[in-house]
Design a protein around this motif. Structure first.
Motif, mmCIF file in Angstrom:
data_model
loop_
_atom_site.group_PDB
_atom_site.id
_atom_site.type_symbol
_atom_site.label_atom_id
_atom_site.label_comp_id
_atom_site.label_asym_id
_atom_site.label_seq_id
_atom_site.Cartn_x
_atom_site.Cartn_y
_atom_site.Cartn_z
ATOM 1 N N LEU A 72 0.848 -1.189 0.000
ATOM 2 C CA LEU A 72 0.000 0.000 0.000
ATOM 3 C C LEU A 72 0.886 1.242 0.000
ATOM 4 O O LEU A 72 1.697 1.439 0.901
ATOM 5 N N ILE A 73 0.724 2.104 -1.017
ATOM 6 C CA ILE A 73 1.524 3.325 -1.087
ATOM 7 C C ILE A 73 0.673 4.589 -1.019
ATOM 8 O O ILE A 73 1.215 5.693 -0.962
ATOM 9 N N ALA A 74 -0.636 4.422 -1.043
ATOM 10 C CA ALA A 74 -1.601 5.515 -0.878
ATOM 11 C C ALA A 74 -2.924 4.847 -0.523
ATOM 12 O O ALA A 74 -3.098 3.657 -0.779
ATOM 13 N N PRO A 75 -3.873 5.572 0.075
ATOM 14 C CA PRO A 75 -5.102 4.904 0.498
ATOM 15 C C PRO A 75 -5.796 4.098 -0.588
ATOM 16 O O PRO A 75 -6.401 3.063 -0.295
ATOM 17 N N SER A 76 -5.723 4.545 -1.838
ATOM 18 C CA SER A 76 -6.405 3.842 -2.929
ATOM 19 C C SER A 76 -5.464 3.096 -3.865
ATOM 20 O O SER A 76 -5.924 2.552 -4.885
ATOM 21 N N TRP A 77 -4.176 3.026 -3.542
ATOM 22 C CA TRP A 77 -3.210 2.481 -4.489
ATOM 23 C C TRP A 77 -2.256 1.468 -3.859
ATOM 24 O O TRP A 77 -1.707 1.710 -2.785
ATOM 25 N N GLU A 140 -12.097 0.580 -2.884
ATOM 26 C CA GLU A 140 -12.364 1.416 -1.723
ATOM 27 C C GLU A 140 -11.035 1.816 -1.097
ATOM 28 O O GLU A 140 -10.112 0.995 -1.022
ATOM 29 N N PRO A 141 -10.914 3.048 -0.621
ATOM 30 C CA PRO A 141 -9.653 3.446 0.023
ATOM 31 C C PRO A 141 -9.475 2.760 1.373
ATOM 32 O O PRO A 141 -10.439 2.434 2.061
ATOM 33 N N VAL A 142 -8.216 2.551 1.733
ATOM 34 C CA VAL A 142 -7.851 2.005 3.039
ATOM 35 C C VAL A 142 -7.259 3.163 3.838
ATOM 36 O O VAL A 142 -6.135 3.596 3.583
ATOM 37 N N ASP A 143 -8.014 3.663 4.799
ATOM 38 C CA ASP A 143 -7.644 4.896 5.484
ATOM 39 C C ASP A 143 -7.004 4.684 6.854
ATOM 40 O O ASP A 143 -6.537 5.657 7.469
ATOM 41 N N ASP A 144 -6.996 3.447 7.346
ATOM 42 C CA ASP A 144 -6.500 3.222 8.706
ATOM 43 C C ASP A 144 -5.162 2.496 8.749
ATOM 44 O O ASP A 144 -4.759 1.989 9.782
ATOM 45 N N ILE A 145 -4.469 2.434 7.617
ATOM 46 C CA ILE A 145 -3.137 1.840 7.550
ATOM 47 C C ILE A 145 -2.193 2.875 6.954
ATOM 48 O O ILE A 145 -2.510 3.500 5.933
ATOM 49 N N THR A 146 -1.046 3.063 7.573
ATOM 50 C CA THR A 146 -0.072 4.022 7.058
ATOM 51 C C THR A 146 0.553 3.497 5.780
ATOM 52 O O THR A 146 1.170 2.417 5.786
ATOM 53 N N PRO A 147 0.410 4.202 4.655
ATOM 54 C CA PRO A 147 1.032 3.739 3.407
ATOM 55 C C PRO A 147 2.553 3.729 3.514
ATOM 56 O O PRO A 147 3.152 4.476 4.300
ATOM 57 N N LEU A 148 3.166 2.901 2.725
ATOM 58 C CA LEU A 148 4.614 2.815 2.661
ATOM 59 C C LEU A 148 5.158 4.006 1.886
ATOM 60 O O LEU A 148 4.709 4.295 0.774
ATOM 61 N N ALA A 149 6.112 4.708 2.472
ATOM 62 C CA ALA A 149 6.738 5.847 1.795
ATOM 63 C C ALA A 149 7.639 5.375 0.659
ATOM 64 O O ALA A 149 8.168 4.252 0.681
#
Length: 264
Positions: A72-77, A140-149
């Motif tokens: 995961l690199i962004a809520p929807s990506w 659907e976006p994933v909003d409760d996990i910190t994306p990988l920088a």
């Protein structure tokens, strides 16, 4: 790897048919993923994603199931290997996903509930021009996990990275498994768009296996969060003490940023 091709683009012909048969037959065992790695504990590597593909067409008209790894690199990506999304001739494709694809994100056990876990459909893929990298768009976006920088800086020889993936334990028994595993590798070679990595810990044979295609290679530090350096592309049959090939993030950093920032 492409899906049942997962992790190895060279996994074709009889090898591909055998892997597909194993996966479809449901022969997965309790063994874990990433050859000679260690088992992830609940709460670790929340950014790690498992892609499950079904009903993938074969040239003879039959179908098979498969899997890839992602992050995961962004809520929807998510980011993964480009060859995870392909047509019947195994050519990478962009647009609506070519076969049903589901992402499991935020759990170390794909079949268990786990805190913060999500099961989300992947609806589209965007291929990076000239690189074995694809971005996968979630329904659907994933909003409760910190994306990988993302690391915009070029990697260096000797850098120690962590691979996190859902692949098989061995190349001679390529079954996509359900428990997240990780290990450390070291950069052993540099090219314009790829890096070579070799196993470091817990063993010198630690590394990616089938269905680890797209698995993130992450730089960790005591002072900051993890950053993505590369994603798994392919290598020899595993486990092995030789080079794996991973696609560099720094050379497509601007493309990634512009793609995930585009209006939905």
């Amino acid at each position: 790897m492409t899906c049942v091709l997962a992790r190895r683009r060279t996994m074709r012909g009889a090898g591909l048919a055998a892997a597909a048969a194993l996966l479809v037959a449901g022969t997965a065992t309790s063994a874990y993923a990433v050859a000679d790695g260690i088992t992830a504990q609940p709460g670790q590597y929340g950014y790690a994603a498992r892609l499950t593909m079904t009903d993938i067409p074969n040239p003879d008209g039959s179908h098979h199931d498969s899997a890839c790894s992602a992050a995961l690199i962004a809520p929807s990506w998510l980011i993964t290997a480009g060859h995870c999304f392909h047509d019947v001739d195994h050519q990478p494709v962009s647009g609506p996903v070519p076969y049903p694809t589901a992402a499991t994100i935020g759990r170390v056990d794909a079949d268990g509930p786990g805190p913060g876990g999500h099961d989300v459909a992947v609806v589209a893929a965007v291929q990076s021009p000239g690189h074995d990298i694809a971005l996968a768009y979630l329904a659907e976006p994933v909003d409760d996990i910190t994306p990988l920088a993302l690391d915009p800086a070029a990697p260096h020889l000797g850098d120690v990275l962590r691979i996190v993936g859902w692949g098989a334990l061995r190349g001679d028994h390529p079954v996509a498994l359900t428990r997240l595993q990780s290990g450390q590798v070291q950069i052993s070679g540099l090219a314009d768009s790829t890096v070579a990595v070799r196993g470091r810990a817990p063993r010198w044979t630690t590394g990616a296996c089938p269905f680890d295609s797209g698995a993130p290679y992450v730089r960790e530090s005591d002072t900051g969060g993890p950053v993505l350096v590369a994603v798994e592309s392919g290598g020899p049959s595993c486990p092995h003490p030789f080079d794996e090939t991973a696609s560099r993030i720094d050379v497509v950093h601007s493309w990634i940023q512009s793609t995930i920032a585009a209006p939905e």
